[in-house]
Design a protein around this motif. Structure first.
Motif, PDB file in Angstrom:
ATOM      1  N   ASP A   1      -8.736  -5.015  -5.015  1.00  0.00           N
ATOM      2  CA  ASP A   1      -7.486  -5.234  -4.275  1.00  0.00           C
ATOM      3  C   ASP A   1      -7.045  -6.682  -4.386  1.00  0.00           C
ATOM      4  OD1 ASP A   1      -7.270  -2.560  -3.131  1.00  0.00           O
ATOM      5  OD2 ASP A   1      -9.088  -3.096  -2.036  1.00  0.00           O
TER       6      ASP A   1
ATOM      7  N   GLU B   1       0.837  -1.200   0.000  1.00  0.00           N
ATOM      8  CA  GLU B   1       0.000   0.000   0.000  1.00  0.00           C
ATOM      9  C   GLU B   1       0.873   1.251   0.000  1.00  0.00           C
ATOM     10  OE1 GLU B   1      -2.699   0.074   3.222  1.00  0.00           O
ATOM     11  OE2 GLU B   1      -3.454   2.106   2.772  1.00  0.00           O
TER      12      GLU B   1
ATOM     13  N   TYR C   1     -10.412  -4.598   2.231  1.00  0.00           N
ATOM     14  CA  TYR C   1      -9.990  -4.938   0.866  1.00  0.00           C
ATOM     15  C   TYR C   1     -11.157  -5.457   0.051  1.00  0.00           C
ATOM     16  CZ  TYR C   1      -5.435  -4.543   3.070  1.00  0.00           C
ATOM     17  OH  TYR C   1      -4.353  -4.080   3.758  1.00  0.00           O
TER      18      TYR C   1
ATOM     19  N   ILE D   1      -1.628  -1.300  -3.977  1.00  0.00           N
ATOM     20  CA  ILE D   1      -3.025  -1.581  -3.639  1.00  0.00           C
ATOM     21  C   ILE D   1      -3.584  -0.410  -2.841  1.00  0.00           C
ATOM     22  CG2 ILE D   1      -3.097  -4.105  -3.699  1.00  0.00           C
ATOM     23  CD1 ILE D   1      -2.165  -4.190  -0.892  1.00  0.00           C
TER      24      ILE D   1
END
Lengths: 133, 133
Positions: free
Chosen positions: B46, B26, B42, B31
């Motif tokens: 994702d 991240e 998520y 993501i």
DNA sequence: GGCGAGGTTTACGTTCACGTAAGCCCCGAC
DNA sequence: GTCGGGGCTTACGTGAACGTAAACCTCGCC
């Protein structure tokens, strides 16, 4: 047969690596150049091994995994139990590579598709521009 | 459609990664989980992206290379010049993968051969042992 | 109301595969 | 002779991809 031996520099030029890399691989026991008064000389076997090393790296294998594989390609003083172990791990690596082969085929198809989609999108934008002009 | 959102733990269990890994991806903008009062959730996108990330890693791509590829799979606010660049690098990655595909085929054949040779050698040793017995 | 489970951030530690710099030897050219 | 080029060793530095530890919050539960 008078093996053609080459220096570290020739080796580097041939495979596009640095001296540091060759010495590092040697320290990790992946290649074994001939040492004559402090200098290294690389023969046919070293070239073959380096080729396999670089290929293995492209497949994402670690140097340690590659080292184990190289034992299989190298028929020097084989011990039975040792060779058995080497072959066992080689079977695992082979399975890895076959899995990767299939995955790669899928990934290639998908990527081609996405690229085509992207290009289609770009063309649609172009067309819009022409129409609104 | 009420997207099914899952927690970081469920995500980890599903893909066999650690929370640290997901947070790291991240931070590198691979993501983008939904953040609700300090927590991550998520969704389908994702999960799809993480699947591609892990696959890319197995092919030896860096996270940065993967990030660029992901842009292609993700039709969010596309800019024309940006998309053009993305597609260009995607063509390069595709070429890489096609090369790797061919190389992998060769490597698999060679490895199978070497394994067969090793097993043949082991058998010959076995035979010697029987004969000398 | 305390407490354990699970989430968060921040930040330093670690492994791999080398890069890079320091200091030394040796050899051929000028 | 010295000087540059090439090779050598030793050792510290580096980037990528996380691991790990500390310190905090919050929720459900007994």
């Amino acid at each position: 047969m008078s093996e053609r031996l080459i220096t570290i520099r020739e080796m580097c030029d041939e495979f596009d690596v640095t001296p540091r890399t060759l010495r590092f691989y040697e320290s990790r026991e992946l290649i074994f150049p001939l040492r004559r008064d402090m200098n290294r000389f690389y023969g046919r076997s070293d070239r073959a091994r380096l080729k396999l090393i670089l290929r293995g790296k492209r497949f994402g294998f670690s140097l340690e995994e590659i080292r184990q594989l190289l034992e299989l390609y190298d028929p020097t003083e084989r011990n039975v139990t040792q060779t058995r172990a080497t072959i066992a791990t080689a079977h695992d690596r082979l399975a890895d590579m076959e899995r990767q082969y299939d995955e790669l085929a899928t990934a290639i198809l998908e990527l081609r598709h996405q690229i085509a989609e992207g290009e289609k999108w770009l063309n649609s934008i172009q067309t819009d521009a022409r129409q609104t002009a």
